[in-house]
Design a protein around this motif. Sequence first.
Motif, PDB file in Angstrom:
ATOM      1  N   SER A 202      -1.222   7.015   5.433  1.00 17.65           N
ATOM      2  CA  SER A 202      -0.146   6.306   4.748  1.00 17.65           C
ATOM      3  C   SER A 202       0.451   5.200   5.600  1.00 17.65           C
ATOM      4  O   SER A 202       0.361   5.235   6.844  1.00 17.65           O
ATOM      5  CB  SER A 202       0.955   7.304   4.375  1.00 17.65           C
ATOM      6  OG  SER A 202       1.963   6.670   3.632  1.00 17.65           O
ATOM      7  N   LEU A 203       1.052   4.242   4.929  1.00 19.63           N
ATOM      8  CA  LEU A 203       1.861   3.261   5.641  1.00 19.63           C
ATOM      9  C   LEU A 203       3.158   3.929   6.102  1.00 19.63           C
ATOM     10  O   LEU A 203       3.550   4.982   5.601  1.00 19.63           O
ATOM     11  CB  LEU A 203       2.158   2.057   4.753  1.00 19.63           C
ATOM     12  CG  LEU A 203       0.953   1.154   4.444  1.00 19.63           C
ATOM     13  CD1 LEU A 203       1.332   0.095   3.421  1.00 19.63           C
ATOM     14  CD2 LEU A 203       0.416   0.493   5.719  1.00 19.63           C
ATOM     15  N   SER A 204       3.830   3.299   7.051  1.00 19.61           N
ATOM     16  CA  SER A 204       5.006   3.903   7.679  1.00 19.61           C
ATOM     17  C   SER A 204       6.142   4.123   6.686  1.00 19.61           C
ATOM     18  O   SER A 204       6.342   3.324   5.752  1.00 19.61           O
ATOM     19  CB  SER A 204       5.503   3.018   8.821  1.00 19.61           C
ATOM     20  OG  SER A 204       4.506   2.897   9.811  1.00 19.61           O
ATOM     21  N   ALA A 205       6.887   5.193   6.921  1.00 16.93           N
ATOM     22  CA  ALA A 205       8.061   5.483   6.101  1.00 16.93           C
ATOM     23  C   ALA A 205       9.052   4.335   6.228  1.00 16.93           C
ATOM     24  O   ALA A 205       9.227   3.754   7.297  1.00 16.93           O
ATOM     25  CB  ALA A 205       8.705   6.795   6.567  1.00 16.93           C
ATOM     26  N   GLY A 206       9.682   4.010   5.124  1.00 17.50           N
ATOM     27  CA  GLY A 206      10.651   2.918   5.124  1.00 17.50           C
ATOM     28  C   GLY A 206      10.111   1.622   4.570  1.00 17.50           C
ATOM     29  O   GLY A 206      10.878   0.747   4.166  1.00 17.50           O
TER      30      GLY A 206
ATOM     31  N   SER B  13       8.317  -0.801   1.785  1.00 12.35           N
ATOM     32  CA  SER B  13       8.358  -0.808   0.316  1.00 12.35           C
ATOM     33  C   SER B  13       7.054  -0.277  -0.269  1.00 12.35           C
ATOM     34  O   SER B  13       7.049   0.426  -1.286  1.00 12.35           O
ATOM     35  CB  SER B  13       8.646  -2.221  -0.206  1.00 12.35           C
ATOM     36  OG  SER B  13       7.670  -3.134   0.244  1.00 12.35           O
ATOM     37  N   SER B  14       5.925  -0.576   0.390  1.00 12.92           N
ATOM     38  CA  SER B  14       4.630  -0.079  -0.098  1.00 12.92           C
ATOM     39  C   SER B  14       4.592   1.438  -0.055  1.00 12.92           C
ATOM     40  O   SER B  14       4.131   2.089  -1.006  1.00 12.92           O
ATOM     41  CB  SER B  14       3.493  -0.654   0.748  1.00 12.92           C
ATOM     42  OG  SER B  14       3.332  -2.024   0.512  1.00 12.92           O
ATOM     43  N   ARG B  15       5.053   2.009   1.039  1.00 11.36           N
ATOM     44  CA  ARG B  15       5.074   3.472   1.170  1.00 11.36           C
ATOM     45  C   ARG B  15       5.928   4.093   0.069  1.00 11.36           C
ATOM     46  O   ARG B  15       5.550   5.094  -0.556  1.00 11.36           O
ATOM     47  CB  ARG B  15       5.623   3.843   2.548  1.00 11.36           C
ATOM     48  CG  ARG B  15       5.962   5.321   2.761  1.00 11.36           C
ATOM     49  CD  ARG B  15       4.709   6.202   2.786  1.00 11.36           C
ATOM     50  NE  ARG B  15       5.061   7.584   3.050  1.00 11.36           N
ATOM     51  CZ  ARG B  15       5.148   8.132   4.263  1.00 11.36           C
ATOM     52  NH1 ARG B  15       4.901   7.398   5.351  1.00 11.36           N
ATOM     53  NH2 ARG B  15       5.476   9.392   4.406  1.00 11.36           N
ATOM     54  N   HIS B  16       7.084   3.490  -0.184  1.00  8.09           N
ATOM     55  CA  HIS B  16       7.986   4.026  -1.201  1.00  8.09           C
ATOM     56  C   HIS B  16       7.326   4.027  -2.579  1.00  8.09           C
ATOM     57  O   HIS B  16       7.404   5.021  -3.323  1.00  8.09           O
ATOM     58  CB  HIS B  16       9.266   3.200  -1.233  1.00  8.09           C
ATOM     59  CG  HIS B  16      10.183   3.541  -2.357  1.00  8.09           C
ATOM     60  ND1 HIS B  16      10.917   4.709  -2.402  1.00  8.09           N
ATOM     61  CD2 HIS B  16      10.481   2.868  -3.514  1.00  8.09           C
ATOM     62  CE1 HIS B  16      11.621   4.746  -3.505  1.00  8.09           C
ATOM     63  NE2 HIS B  16      11.374   3.638  -4.201  1.00  8.09           N
TER      64      HIS B  16
ATOM     65  N   VAL C 281      -1.495  10.773   8.975  1.00  7.36           N
ATOM     66  CA  VAL C 281      -1.380   9.547   9.774  1.00  7.36           C
ATOM     67  C   VAL C 281      -0.441   8.573   9.091  1.00  7.36           C
ATOM     68  O   VAL C 281      -0.499   8.391   7.874  1.00  7.36           O
ATOM     69  CB  VAL C 281      -2.768   8.877   9.959  1.00  7.36           C
ATOM     70  CG1 VAL C 281      -2.625   7.589  10.764  1.00  7.36           C
ATOM     71  CG2 VAL C 281      -3.742   9.820  10.636  1.00  7.36           C
ATOM     72  N   GLU C 282       0.423   7.961   9.883  1.00  4.17           N
ATOM     73  CA  GLU C 282       1.261   6.853   9.422  1.00  4.17           C
ATOM     74  C   GLU C 282       0.966   5.633  10.280  1.00  4.17           C
ATOM     75  O   GLU C 282       0.742   5.758  11.485  1.00  4.17           O
ATOM     76  CB  GLU C 282       2.751   7.195   9.545  1.00  4.17           C
ATOM     77  CG  GLU C 282       3.253   8.209   8.558  1.00  4.17           C
ATOM     78  CD  GLU C 282       4.770   8.366   8.651  1.00  4.17           C
ATOM     79  OE1 GLU C 282       5.375   7.749   9.559  1.00  4.17           O
ATOM     80  OE2 GLU C 282       5.339   9.083   7.819  1.00  4.17           O
ATOM     81  N   THR C 283       0.973   4.463   9.673  1.00  7.84           N
ATOM     82  CA  THR C 283       0.743   3.224  10.421  1.00  7.84           C
ATOM     83  C   THR C 283       1.467   2.076   9.734  1.00  7.84           C
ATOM     84  O   THR C 283       1.732   2.127   8.530  1.00  7.84           O
ATOM     85  CB  THR C 283      -0.759   2.903  10.528  1.00  7.84           C
ATOM     86  OG1 THR C 283      -0.921   1.648  11.216  1.00  7.84           O
ATOM     87  CG2 THR C 283      -1.406   2.793   9.150  1.00  7.84           C
ATOM     88  N   THR C 284       1.758   1.047  10.511  1.00  9.96           N
ATOM     89  CA  THR C 284       2.433  -0.128   9.934  1.00  9.96           C
ATOM     90  C   THR C 284       1.445  -1.114   9.326  1.00  9.96           C
ATOM     91  O   THR C 284       1.846  -2.008   8.590  1.00  9.96           O
ATOM     92  CB  THR C 284       3.244  -0.869  11.015  1.00  9.96           C
ATOM     93  OG1 THR C 284       2.358  -1.230  12.090  1.00  9.96           O
ATOM     94  CG2 THR C 284       4.373  -0.013  11.548  1.00  9.96           C
TER      95      THR C 284
ATOM     96  N   CYS D 190      -4.253   1.356  -1.100  1.00  7.17           N
ATOM     97  CA  CYS D 190      -4.197   0.162  -0.244  1.00  7.17           C
ATOM     98  C   CYS D 190      -4.069  -1.110  -1.075  1.00  7.17           C
ATOM     99  O   CYS D 190      -4.432  -1.144  -2.253  1.00  7.17           O
ATOM    100  CB  CYS D 190      -5.491   0.127   0.583  1.00  7.17           C
ATOM    101  SG  CYS D 190      -5.608  -1.228   1.741  1.00  7.17           S
ATOM    102  N   ASP D 191      -3.567  -2.162  -0.414  1.00  7.22           N
ATOM    103  CA  ASP D 191      -3.578  -3.477  -1.064  1.00  7.22           C
ATOM    104  C   ASP D 191      -5.023  -3.917  -1.265  1.00  7.22           C
ATOM    105  O   ASP D 191      -5.926  -3.512  -0.506  1.00  7.22           O
ATOM    106  CB  ASP D 191      -2.833  -4.496  -0.192  1.00  7.22           C
ATOM    107  CG  ASP D 191      -3.572  -4.795   1.098  1.00  7.22           C
ATOM    108  OD1 ASP D 191      -4.457  -5.671   1.105  1.00  7.22           O
ATOM    109  OD2 ASP D 191      -3.274  -4.130   2.107  1.00  7.22           O
ATOM    110  N   PRO D 192      -5.295  -4.735  -2.282  1.00 12.07           N
ATOM    111  CA  PRO D 192      -6.688  -5.094  -2.590  1.00 12.07           C
ATOM    112  C   PRO D 192      -7.341  -6.004  -1.564  1.00 12.07           C
ATOM    113  O   PRO D 192      -8.561  -6.029  -1.444  1.00 12.07           O
ATOM    114  CB  PRO D 192      -6.576  -5.798  -3.947  1.00 12.07           C
ATOM    115  CG  PRO D 192      -5.179  -6.333  -3.981  1.00 12.07           C
ATOM    116  CD  PRO D 192      -4.348  -5.314  -3.259  1.00 12.07           C
TER     117      PRO D 192
END
Length: 307
Positions: free
Chosen positions: A196-200, A202-205, A222-225, A243-245
Amino acid sequence: MARINSRQVEAFRATMLTGSVTEAAKLMVVTQPAVSRLLRDLQALLKMELFERRGTGLVPTAAAMALYTEVERSFVGLERITAAAEEIRGRRTGSLRIAALPALANGYLPRLAGHFLMERPNLNLAFFGVISPIVVDWVLNNQCDIGFAEVPIAHSGLPSQRLPALARVAVLPTGHRLAEKEVLEPRDFEGETFISLSAGSSSRHLVDQVFHRHDVRRVLRVETTLSEIMCGMVSSGLGVSICDPFTAQEFATRGVVVRRFLPRIDFEFSAVFPAQRSPSPVALDLVETMRKALMEFEDQGETVVSR
């Protein structure tokens, strides 16, 4: 004391180029007496003879030849200024500083910008790939002419243009059981190891919201920016993700399978500009070029499937 004026210098240059007052008058689109008067006044101001009459023509003196060298340098400079102005009007010259979020900067936008520059050989580019908050900060502080950042934009005072939204996609390791399906839904991810993308962010939300709504429990390991780190992890076989395209497309031939995901989760971003000045014409041209390219990107189905 009287000064030399530009029309006198132009008459002198035209006469040197054409070899006669008559032809110089045609070149300047004035009468022959007007050119003669301009030359006479110039010689009086310079206190030197520039032409000798031989038969029906004029022959430049040695002084005229020396002066012409200097005059031509000045006119070449003026012609360069004129040419530069035409380039600027045609939006083919100058420089452009771009900052873009990693999803765009890791492949898609550099390719588009490269084609954009090839059509504008005198345009120079500085390109930076940074996360959206830094994109906004750099544009806010006038460090870039244009930025591409994920919405919502933190500073509402920045001029911006929303670009076409594209659907996020599911990314799976090659050979994963879910790769057999053309379209994936939240319930398909029950119990899956999820990167996942990092908490906080907008994509993660947005992604978490969909899975929570469908009461699907993933194993978040796993979290990453950065989406490219996310896809790199997926390609290792560790897990799956949404994920983004753009990043998905970059990894589609690198051990990652891309599939449609429903319900649709839009990936939305905007072009942002410094508030202190109007966007440059070339920056606006780039945005319009990108807008058209994004519509083609989705129309061609590049966001949908890779095997």
